[in-house]
Scaffold this motif. Structure first.
Motif, short mmCIF file in Angstrom:
data_model
loop_
_atom_site.label_atom_id
_atom_site.label_comp_id
_atom_site.label_asym_id
_atom_site.label_seq_id
_atom_site.Cartn_x
_atom_site.Cartn_y
_atom_site.Cartn_z
N VAL A 95 0.84 -1.19 0.00
CA VAL A 95 0.00 0.00 0.00
C VAL A 95 0.88 1.24 0.00
O VAL A 95 1.98 1.24 0.55
N TRP A 96 0.38 2.30 -0.67
CA TRP A 96 1.00 3.61 -0.57
C TRP A 96 0.33 4.36 0.58
O TRP A 96 -0.89 4.44 0.64
N VAL A 97 1.10 4.91 1.49
CA VAL A 97 0.55 5.75 2.55
C VAL A 97 1.23 7.11 2.50
O VAL A 97 2.42 7.21 2.19
N LEU A 98 0.46 8.12 2.82
CA LEU A 98 0.98 9.48 2.77
C LEU A 98 1.84 9.77 4.00
O LEU A 98 1.43 9.52 5.12
N SER A 99 3.04 10.30 3.76
CA SER A 99 3.94 10.66 4.85
C SER A 99 3.88 12.15 5.17
O SER A 99 4.02 12.55 6.33
N SER A 100 3.68 12.97 4.13
CA SER A 100 3.59 14.41 4.39
C SER A 100 2.92 15.12 3.22
O SER A 100 2.97 14.66 2.07
N TRP A 102 5.06 10.06 -0.34
CA TRP A 102 4.35 8.81 -0.07
C TRP A 102 5.35 7.72 0.25
O TRP A 102 6.45 7.68 -0.29
N SER A 103 4.95 6.80 1.12
CA SER A 103 5.79 5.65 1.49
C SER A 103 5.09 4.37 1.06
O SER A 103 3.87 4.23 1.20
N PHE A 104 5.87 3.43 0.57
CA PHE A 104 5.37 2.15 0.09
C PHE A 104 5.57 1.11 1.20
O PHE A 104 6.70 0.86 1.63
N LEU A 105 4.46 0.54 1.68
CA LEU A 105 4.52 -0.33 2.86
C LEU A 105 4.09 -1.76 2.55
O LEU A 105 3.23 -2.00 1.69
N ASP A 106 4.66 -2.69 3.29
CA ASP A 106 4.20 -4.08 3.35
C ASP A 106 3.07 -4.12 4.38
O ASP A 106 3.29 -3.81 5.56
N THR A 107 1.87 -4.49 3.96
CA THR A 107 0.73 -4.45 4.88
C THR A 107 0.77 -5.57 5.92
O THR A 107 0.07 -5.50 6.93
N ASP A 108 1.59 -6.59 5.70
CA ASP A 108 1.71 -7.67 6.69
C ASP A 108 2.60 -7.26 7.85
O ASP A 108 2.35 -7.63 9.00
N THR A 109 3.63 -6.49 7.55
CA THR A 109 4.59 -6.09 8.59
C THR A 109 4.42 -4.63 9.02
O THR A 109 4.89 -4.25 10.09
N GLY A 110 3.78 -3.83 8.16
CA GLY A 110 3.66 -2.40 8.44
C GLY A 110 4.95 -1.64 8.19
O GLY A 110 5.04 -0.45 8.52
N GLU A 113 2.30 16.22 8.67
CA GLU A 113 3.24 15.10 8.76
C GLU A 113 2.53 13.96 9.47
O GLU A 113 1.98 14.14 10.55
N TYR A 114 2.54 12.79 8.83
CA TYR A 114 1.85 11.62 9.37
C TYR A 114 2.86 10.69 10.01
O TYR A 114 3.81 10.25 9.37
N LYS A 115 2.65 10.40 11.30
CA LYS A 115 3.63 9.65 12.07
C LYS A 115 3.29 8.16 12.16
O LYS A 115 4.16 7.30 12.03
N LYS A 116 2.01 7.86 12.46
CA LYS A 116 1.58 6.48 12.59
C LYS A 116 0.08 6.43 12.40
O LYS A 116 -0.63 7.42 12.64
N PRO A 117 -0.46 5.29 11.96
CA PRO A 117 -1.90 5.22 11.68
C PRO A 117 -2.72 5.08 12.95
O PRO A 117 -2.36 4.35 13.88
#
Length: 233
Positions: free
Chosen positions: A52-57, A107-115, A193-197
């Motif tokens: 997943v792509w998540v927004l970092s800032s 944007w940051s590209f994340l592994d949804t299993d590990t976060g 700035e997004y730190k954690k979900p």
């Protein structure tokens, strides 16, 4: 560059009959989603890959808020990939081509299993055509925490705050922060700035500070660790 045309809807305006800041954010977010879907690397494809792509800032600058029923064009393009990061610009223009708003996003590209962040695969990266970085005054992606802010009443994350990733949508954090800013305060720039979900049922403890001509809002957990930090000026 990917673009689409729209018209400002009644459901997107505030009491002043102009497109809201959150409306601009939604248009920008939708624009990047439309591009990824058209390139066949959208939500369903990433879900199968457990990515997943998540927004970092965000850094969004508003020149003018468009009016109800005004015709607008929204466009976006990526300009740089580095390991697990993707950098993207956005613009919103009126029918005459005049700039209404523009933005920079990381944007940051994340592994949804590990976060955890993972490198963007070459076959996904190569479908995007990189373009020139927008000529704008780029601010730091780091948004300062309020130093002596006022603590506000905590509240729980509700279902309507969530998106397809099952955590609070990036635009919802801006809506939360907007609640603590006077309606007559003219927002010309927003940085987040997004730190954690934050997840359904999590408690959010807001801390708000006004400093000169800006408001800083930290949306924190019970230990004071921020989910997101928002600055408007």
């Amino acid at each position: 560059m990917y673009s689409f045309n729209s018209k400002v809807r009644y459901s997107e305006v505030g009491e002043d009959k102009k497109l809201s800041l959150n409306g601009i954010i939604n248009y920008f977010q939708d624009c990047s989603t439309f591009q990824s879907e058209e390139l066949k690397v959208g939500v369903d494809v990433l879900e199968e890959l457990h990515r997943v792509w998540v927004l970092s800032s965000w850094q969004i600058v508003v020149e003018r808020y468009p009016d109800l029923c005004e015709e607008i064009t929204i466009a976006t393009w990526p300009y740089y990939f580095q390991s697990f990061c993707g950098y993207r610009n956005f613009v919103m223009k009126d029918r005459k081509g005049q700039m209404l708003a523009y933005a920079n996003a990381l944007w940051s590209f994340l592994d949804t299993d590990t976060g955890r962040p993972v490198r963007v695969p070459e076959d996904i990266e190569k479908v995007y055509i990189l373009e020139e970085k927008l000529d704008m005054n780029y601010a730091s992606r780091k948004v300062p925490m309020p130093r002596d802010g006022e603590r506000k009443e905590p509240f729980a994350v509700q279902k309507h705050h969530l998106d397809t990733n099952h955590h609070v949508n990036n635009g919802q954090y801006i809506q939360m922060a907007r609640e603590y800013i006077p309606e007559d305060f003219p927002i010309r720039q927003m940085r987040a700035e997004y730190k954690k979900p934050a997840l359904l049922g999590d408690m959010i403890y807001p801390v708000v500070q006004r400093e000169d001509n800006r408001y800083m809002t930290a949306l924190c957990d019970e230990l004071g660790h921020p989910y997101a930090v928002v600055e408007v000026s």
